[in-house]
Write a protein that holds these residues in place. Sequence first.
Motif, PDB file in Angstrom:
ATOM      1  N   ASN A  87    -102.526  75.309 -69.335  1.00 30.16           N
ATOM      2  CA  ASN A  87    -102.902  76.486 -68.390  1.00 30.16           C
ATOM      3  C   ASN A  87    -103.308  77.945 -69.110  1.00 30.16           C
ATOM      4  O   ASN A  87    -104.030  78.492 -68.605  1.00 30.16           O
ATOM      5  N   LEU A  88    -102.440  78.140 -70.056  1.00 30.03           N
ATOM      6  CA  LEU A  88    -102.747  79.373 -71.035  1.00 30.03           C
ATOM      7  C   LEU A  88    -103.691  79.330 -71.555  1.00 30.03           C
ATOM      8  O   LEU A  88    -104.753  80.326 -71.438  1.00 30.03           O
ATOM      9  N   GLU A  91    -106.589  80.387 -68.965  1.00 28.67           N
ATOM     10  CA  GLU A  91    -106.479  81.709 -68.382  1.00 28.67           C
ATOM     11  C   GLU A  91    -107.046  82.565 -69.473  1.00 28.67           C
ATOM     12  O   GLU A  91    -107.664  83.493 -69.366  1.00 28.67           O
ATOM     13  N   ILE A  92    -106.863  81.928 -71.043  1.00 28.51           N
ATOM     14  CA  ILE A  92    -107.324  83.127 -72.160  1.00 28.51           C
ATOM     15  C   ILE A  92    -108.886  82.812 -71.858  1.00 28.51           C
ATOM     16  O   ILE A  92    -109.526  84.172 -72.026  1.00 28.51           O
ATOM     17  N   GLU A  93    -109.230  81.523 -71.743  1.00 27.50           N
ATOM     18  CA  GLU A  93    -110.619  81.528 -71.543  1.00 27.50           C
ATOM     19  C   GLU A  93    -111.528  82.215 -70.430  1.00 27.50           C
ATOM     20  O   GLU A  93    -112.533  82.961 -70.558  1.00 27.50           O
ATOM     21  N   VAL A 105    -110.821  77.553 -75.620  1.00 24.61           N
ATOM     22  CA  VAL A 105    -109.649  77.999 -76.273  1.00 24.61           C
ATOM     23  C   VAL A 105    -108.716  76.714 -76.417  1.00 24.61           C
ATOM     24  O   VAL A 105    -108.614  76.059 -75.380  1.00 24.61           O
ATOM     25  N   THR A 106    -107.983  76.677 -77.269  1.00 23.17           N
ATOM     26  CA  THR A 106    -106.834  75.532 -77.404  1.00 23.17           C
ATOM     27  C   THR A 106    -105.657  76.274 -77.873  1.00 23.17           C
ATOM     28  O   THR A 106    -105.666  77.491 -78.948  1.00 23.17           O
ATOM     29  N   VAL A 107    -104.466  76.030 -77.223  1.00 19.80           N
ATOM     30  CA  VAL A 107    -103.240  76.615 -77.468  1.00 19.80           C
ATOM     31  C   VAL A 107    -102.156  75.553 -77.869  1.00 19.80           C
ATOM     32  O   VAL A 107    -102.215  74.456 -77.147  1.00 19.80           O
ATOM     33  N   SER A 108    -101.514  75.675 -78.939  1.00 24.97           N
ATOM     34  CA  SER A 108    -100.577  74.862 -79.277  1.00 24.97           C
ATOM     35  C   SER A 108     -99.271  75.834 -79.605  1.00 24.97           C
ATOM     36  O   SER A 108     -99.321  76.826 -79.932  1.00 24.97           O
ATOM     37  N   VAL A 109     -98.192  75.039 -79.515  1.00 25.60           N
ATOM     38  CA  VAL A 109     -96.804  75.632 -79.828  1.00 25.60           C
ATOM     39  C   VAL A 109     -96.140  75.025 -80.861  1.00 25.60           C
ATOM     40  O   VAL A 109     -95.815  73.929 -81.219  1.00 25.60           O
ATOM     41  N   ASN A 110     -95.624  76.086 -81.794  1.00 25.25           N
ATOM     42  CA  ASN A 110     -94.785  75.921 -82.981  1.00 25.25           C
ATOM     43  C   ASN A 110     -93.411  76.841 -82.931  1.00 25.25           C
ATOM     44  O   ASN A 110     -93.335  77.671 -82.370  1.00 25.25           O
TER      45      ASN A 110
END
Length: 204
Positions: A87-88, A91-93, A105-110
């Motif tokens: 979802n984020l 939204e950034i796109e 855009v691709t979002v990953s979490v570390n």
Amino acid sequence: MVKFDIFLILLATGCSNNSGKLPSATTYTSNTTSVADYQYLIGPGDNLSIFVWRNPDLSGSFIVRPDGMVTTSLVEDLVVSGKTPTNLAREIEEELGKYINSPRVTVSVNNFLGPLSEQVRVIGEATTPSAINYTEKMTLLDLMISVGGLTEFASGNDAKLIRMVDGKQTTYELQIDDLIKEGDIEQNIDMLPGDIIIIPEAWY
């Protein structure tokens, strides 16, 4: 003082809707959350990797601030807490679309931390009472391993699980002694984000 506080919590939860034992099936679902379709929610302290295709200058790693926001090259004070990475990304796109053509855009979490609503809390007679970050398909046994099991004074079969179901606080009975000491796998129920487990002291 801690034991007295736990007694007060038990007393308060006794007034809530009590459905008794959890179902023996390993997958328990409420109206809003289920183990089957769980999606991680971003929270303060998470390290986000944001990749903007063909725009390396807009990509990078960002730490979610305590207020649940991040600041990127083109988007300031973007609210990210409580959102899924997918979802984020969308939204950034949308925001970047004001400046560049058709961003992808691709979002990953570390270094997952997650919001408080994603944590599972264990209080009372656990070896290390803690708030544990929820992970997909977490079970009661996984949780007990994380907190080091029960103390020698614990009454595991009198433990309670407090869970929000249909917008109401509901209390369930747990048989942690049977799970850990007797190997009764039917007691190894699935946990959900926001669950609270209270383990009282045995009365001798």
